[in-house]
Design a protein around this motif. Structure first.
Motif, PDB file in Angstrom:
ATOM      1  N   ASP A   1      57.722 -82.362 -45.289  1.00 20.66           N
ATOM      2  CA  ASP A   1      56.738 -81.983 -44.198  1.00 20.66           C
ATOM      3  C   ASP A   1      55.263 -82.465 -44.311  1.00 20.66           C
ATOM      4  N   PHE A   2      54.888 -83.107 -43.404  1.00 17.57           N
ATOM      5  CA  PHE A   2      53.524 -83.527 -43.333  1.00 17.57           C
ATOM      6  C   PHE A   2      52.668 -82.759 -42.308  1.00 17.57           C
ATOM      7  N   VAL A   3      51.438 -82.334 -42.875  1.00 17.00           N
ATOM      8  CA  VAL A   3      50.315 -81.880 -41.979  1.00 17.00           C
ATOM      9  C   VAL A   3      49.286 -83.113 -41.681  1.00 17.00           C
ATOM     10  N   VAL A   4      49.622 -83.694 -40.694  1.00 12.31           N
ATOM     11  CA  VAL A   4      48.531 -84.600 -40.260  1.00 12.31           C
ATOM     12  C   VAL A   4      47.255 -84.201 -39.715  1.00 12.31           C
ATOM     13  N   THR A   5      46.353 -84.458 -40.242  1.00 10.41           N
ATOM     14  CA  THR A   5      45.180 -83.940 -39.569  1.00 10.41           C
ATOM     15  C   THR A   5      44.065 -85.289 -39.059  1.00 10.41           C
ATOM     16  N   ASN A   6      43.472 -84.954 -37.897  1.00 15.60           N
ATOM     17  CA  ASN A   6      42.539 -86.256 -37.400  1.00 15.60           C
ATOM     18  C   ASN A   6      41.128 -85.645 -37.710  1.00 15.60           C
TER      19      ASN A   6
ATOM     20  N   GLN B   1      49.622 -83.011 -47.027  1.00 11.76           N
ATOM     21  CA  GLN B   1      48.652 -83.292 -45.869  1.00 11.76           C
ATOM     22  C   GLN B   1      48.020 -84.509 -46.154  1.00 11.76           C
ATOM     23  N   PHE B   2      47.624 -85.078 -45.046  1.00 10.67           N
ATOM     24  CA  PHE B   2      46.721 -86.427 -44.934  1.00 10.67           C
ATOM     25  C   PHE B   2      46.178 -86.668 -43.535  1.00 10.67           C
ATOM     26  N   GLY B   3      45.227 -87.288 -43.618  1.00 10.60           N
ATOM     27  CA  GLY B   3      44.497 -87.767 -42.340  1.00 10.60           C
ATOM     28  C   GLY B   3      44.944 -88.861 -41.692  1.00 10.60           C
ATOM     29  N   LEU B   4      44.987 -88.880 -40.439  1.00  9.30           N
ATOM     30  CA  LEU B   4      45.402 -90.199 -39.605  1.00  9.30           C
ATOM     31  C   LEU B   4      44.944 -90.093 -38.240  1.00  9.30           C
ATOM     32  N   SER B   5      44.378 -90.991 -37.809  1.00 11.52           N
ATOM     33  CA  SER B   5      44.300 -91.206 -36.154  1.00 11.52           C
ATOM     34  C   SER B   5      45.162 -91.802 -35.449  1.00 11.52           C
ATOM     35  N   LEU B   6      45.576 -91.107 -34.414  1.00 17.47           N
ATOM     36  CA  LEU B   6      47.159 -91.721 -33.889  1.00 17.47           C
ATOM     37  C   LEU B   6      46.678 -91.166 -32.250  1.00 17.47           C
ATOM     38  N   GLU B   7      47.361 -92.371 -31.605  1.00 18.19           N
ATOM     39  CA  GLU B   7      47.320 -92.137 -30.091  1.00 18.19           C
ATOM     40  C   GLU B   7      48.732 -91.290 -29.806  1.00 18.19           C
ATOM     41  N   LEU B   8      48.539 -90.258 -29.312  1.00 21.67           N
ATOM     42  CA  LEU B   8      49.815 -89.323 -29.015  1.00 21.67           C
ATOM     43  C   LEU B   8      50.828 -90.090 -28.092  1.00 21.67           C
TER      44      LEU B   8
ATOM     45  N   SER C   1      43.721 -74.923 -45.824  1.00 24.78           N
ATOM     46  CA  SER C   1      42.462 -74.355 -45.820  1.00 24.78           C
ATOM     47  C   SER C   1      41.749 -74.417 -47.163  1.00 24.78           C
ATOM     48  N   ALA C   2      42.522 -74.206 -48.303  1.00 22.89           N
ATOM     49  CA  ALA C   2      42.033 -74.136 -49.473  1.00 22.89           C
ATOM     50  C   ALA C   2      41.846 -75.595 -49.872  1.00 22.89           C
ATOM     51  N   LEU C   3      42.637 -76.569 -49.407  1.00 24.87           N
ATOM     52  CA  LEU C   3      42.522 -77.864 -49.737  1.00 24.87           C
ATOM     53  C   LEU C   3      40.993 -78.343 -49.343  1.00 24.87           C
TER      54      LEU C   3
ATOM     55  N   LEU D   1      52.797 -91.753 -49.926  1.00 28.10           N
ATOM     56  CA  LEU D   1      52.801 -90.425 -50.672  1.00 28.10           C
ATOM     57  C   LEU D   1      51.458 -90.457 -51.482  1.00 28.10           C
ATOM     58  N   ALA D   2      51.114 -91.579 -51.997  1.00 21.69           N
ATOM     59  CA  ALA D   2      50.121 -91.824 -53.047  1.00 21.69           C
ATOM     60  C   ALA D   2      48.656 -91.222 -52.313  1.00 21.69           C
ATOM     61  N   ASN D   3      48.613 -91.650 -50.989  1.00 19.14           N
ATOM     62  CA  ASN D   3      47.570 -91.295 -50.116  1.00 19.14           C
ATOM     63  C   ASN D   3      47.561 -89.771 -49.334  1.00 19.14           C
ATOM     64  N   MET D   4      48.295 -89.132 -50.040  1.00 13.87           N
ATOM     65  CA  MET D   4      48.506 -87.472 -49.420  1.00 13.87           C
ATOM     66  C   MET D   4      48.354 -86.406 -50.478  1.00 13.87           C
ATOM     67  N   SER D   5      47.932 -85.201 -49.813  1.00 10.66           N
ATOM     68  CA  SER D   5      47.675 -84.271 -50.852  1.00 10.66           C
ATOM     69  C   SER D   5      48.765 -83.161 -50.800  1.00 10.66           C
ATOM     70  N   PHE D   6      49.372 -82.859 -52.083  1.00  9.88           N
ATOM     71  CA  PHE D   6      50.538 -81.915 -52.386  1.00  9.88           C
ATOM     72  C   PHE D   6      50.129 -80.607 -51.747  1.00  9.88           C
TER      73      PHE D   6
END
Length: 169
Positions: A30-35, A117-124, A161-163, A85-90
């Motif tokens: 699962d991926f928590v993608v944040t903007n 979790q990782f950050g990414l800007s996306l157009e919905l 939140s901890a991350l 995967l190398a650019n994501m936080s477990f």
């Protein structure tokens, strides 16, 4: 011993996979993608399990597929943009139990989930629609309280939140 039926893409037939779902846990990512605002990308699921709920992107790991390859494939399929995967936080290992499955409302599903979790800007509007029919960016405090966000998605909030707290130090 009976040989499992497979499709031309190497996936198990629906009958064979139904037996797997009925008798074993599945491994998924699962991926928590944040903007840049810290909001989470959630899609409203159109398939069981968790149909109708807002959920993070993700999916099953295939047999003989490395986690690195699975992350690349799943983010390409779910987000339209493959991610490493190398650019994501477990975030941790989670268990998801569902009263239904992709096959039937009375067949349970059990996932062992590796969350990232990782950050990414996306157009919905550009996101694929085969798993989710709608997408939204959700503020973490809202998704934690909203009944239409699946509890398994809300469970990632403490780890994210901890991350976030550690990255600010």
């Amino acid at each position: 011993m009976n040989e499992l039926q497979t499709t031309e893409k190497g996936w198990l037939s629906d009958d064979a996979f139904g037996q797997v779902v009925a008798n074993t846990p599945l491994v998924s990512l699962d991926f928590v993608v944040t903007n840049p605002l810290g909001e989470w990308l959630l899609g409203q699921r159109q398939n069981r399990p968790a149909q109708g709920y807002w959920f993070v992107p993700g999916g099953r790991v295939r047999k003989n597929e490395t986690l690195t390859a699975a992350a690349w494939r799943l983010t390409a399929n779910e987000l339209g943009r493959p991610q490493s995967l190398a650019n994501m936080s477990f975030l941790g290992v989670y268990e998801h139990f569902y009263a239904d499955s992709m096959f039937a409302s009375d067949l349970t599903t059990h996932y062992v989930v590796l969350a990232y979790q990782f950050g990414l800007s996306l157009e919905l509007d550009s996101l694929p629609r085969h798993q989710h029919n709608r997408y939204r960016w959700w503020a973490p405090q809202i998704n934690c309280e909203h009944a239409s966000v699946h509890p398994n998605t809300r469970a990632y909030l403490p780890a994210v939140s901890a991350l976030t707290s550690t990255s600010l130090v």
